[in-house]
Design a protein around this motif. Sequence first.
Motif, PDB file in Angstrom:
ATOM      1  N   ALA A 255     -25.523  -8.827  -1.471  1.00 38.43           N
ATOM      2  CA  ALA A 255     -24.866  -9.199  -0.211  1.00 38.43           C
ATOM      3  C   ALA A 255     -25.392  -8.359   0.947  1.00 38.43           C
ATOM      4  N   PHE A 256     -25.600  -7.068   0.692  1.00 37.49           N
ATOM      5  CA  PHE A 256     -26.124  -6.170   1.720  1.00 37.49           C
ATOM      6  C   PHE A 256     -27.537  -6.593   2.127  1.00 37.49           C
ATOM      7  N   PRO A 321     -20.852 -20.108   6.171  1.00 39.96           N
ATOM      8  CA  PRO A 321     -22.003 -21.027   6.138  1.00 39.96           C
ATOM      9  C   PRO A 321     -23.343 -20.309   6.242  1.00 39.96           C
ATOM     10  N   ILE A 322     -23.373 -19.182   6.959  1.00 43.72           N
ATOM     11  CA  ILE A 322     -24.631 -18.435   7.097  1.00 43.72           C
ATOM     12  C   ILE A 322     -25.013 -17.795   5.762  1.00 43.72           C
ATOM     13  N   ILE A 323     -24.036 -17.200   5.055  1.00 46.59           N
ATOM     14  CA  ILE A 323     -24.311 -16.567   3.758  1.00 46.59           C
ATOM     15  C   ILE A 323     -24.751 -17.619   2.738  1.00 46.59           C
ATOM     16  N   ASP A 329     -24.068 -18.796  -5.042  1.00 44.06           N
ATOM     17  CA  ASP A 329     -23.245 -18.003  -5.960  1.00 44.06           C
ATOM     18  C   ASP A 329     -21.930 -17.644  -5.264  1.00 44.06           C
ATOM     19  N   PRO A 330     -20.771 -18.145  -5.762  1.00 43.72           N
ATOM     20  CA  PRO A 330     -19.503 -17.912  -5.049  1.00 43.72           C
ATOM     21  C   PRO A 330     -19.137 -16.435  -4.926  1.00 43.72           C
ATOM     22  N   ASP A 334     -18.607 -14.620  -1.282  1.00 47.25           N
ATOM     23  CA  ASP A 334     -17.371 -13.887  -0.953  1.00 47.25           C
ATOM     24  C   ASP A 334     -17.678 -12.450  -0.550  1.00 47.25           C
ATOM     25  N   ALA A 335     -18.586 -11.811  -1.298  1.00 51.79           N
ATOM     26  CA  ALA A 335     -18.967 -10.432  -0.980  1.00 51.79           C
ATOM     27  C   ALA A 335     -19.634 -10.358   0.389  1.00 51.79           C
TER      28      ALA A 335
END
Length: 406
Positions: A255-256, A321-323, A329-330, A334-335
């Motif tokens: 996520a980072f 939407p950007i992520i 991968d849900p 979320d992260a």
Amino acid sequence: SIPAFFGMFVQTLYNVVDTIFIGQFVGTLAIAGLSIVFPLQMLAMGIGMMVGMGGASLISRFLGSREIGNAERTVGNGISVAIIMSVLVTVAVVPLMDFWLKLIGASNEVLPYAKDYLLIIMSGTVTNVLAMALVNFVRAEGNARVPMVSMILGAVLNIILDAIFIIPLKMGVSGAAIATVISQIASMIYLIVYYAGGNSFLKIHLRNFRPDLMILRKMFAIGIASFVQTIGSSFSAMLLINSVVRYGGDIYLSAFGIIQRVMMFATMPAMVIGQGAQPILGFNYGARRFGLALKALKIATIASTALSLLAFAILYSIPGPIIRIFSSDPLLVDAGIHASRLVFWSMPLMGLVMVGSTSFMSIGKAVQAFITAAARPVLFMIPAIIIMPRFFGLEGVFLSFPTSDF
């Protein structure tokens, strides 16, 4: 600023597309591998920015004071230093890849992806650094079109090669790295042809490759601010990655990595406005037309702040939407949403931060440039990363971004 924006937009796009291809066709751990490598890539960026920004500031001021010979000596010395320093970085990193990657925080699962990517990326350090330096030199003589074309050329080629190497050829992270290196070589060749073809205002002469201590001292006095800023950011990124892995695991590391790419896009408008102001500030300062230099600085600050406010409104209100562009991968989505709502709190300030730090380099104020460049990554970011997670856990890791910005 507009040609710089289009050039950097497409160049930033290929960093993002790299991550999208990796996320969609290789996997979440592969994104984590790219995140681990990023601080080491920043070493090369630091050298390119040091030589490029330090040399560009000198070139603009020499042109303003009509010292054409010194401006051409700056170009030659900049090329020599860029080659020597990038070779030294390659030699320092490649033989000790396992050591550096584990030091940053690579787990046994992520390490193979990070190694494959790092080996190829670091092999292209010389061309990457040289292209970065030459882009700044060309822009400093007032030509914004050629840097734009060189960046677009490299970016478009990179995206096409990514699609070929990763999807049908299934080369994974190695394919992404090879595509990046080939595109950097293409950009560098285009810039060298510009100088060699006689179209440039400043010319490259072999005699100017010989080190000139006066030129190098002035170049490093200004460029060291960019170097410290980038190296400080690299070191703080290492600490960040360690903390992210400790408090959130590999999923938050991925996520980072996504947030880093989104941050490139978000801060780009402010950055390119600062770059657009650089030759105007340097030239008018060298010609002692201080009123015009101040006017350019005010316009740049207002415009970059307005664009930073717009970026904040988008990133804070609709991060999901950007992520999802990067991965479906849900858990990762979320992260990413959770982290982005903490990281981007200070986005409205980035216009002032970006233009302010560039302005001191543009007019040759070495001490002020050094302080403003080092303050965020070294004086504020590193202590925030060390202290805040002890009180707030994973949230503290991501809140260290807005804390250091404020």
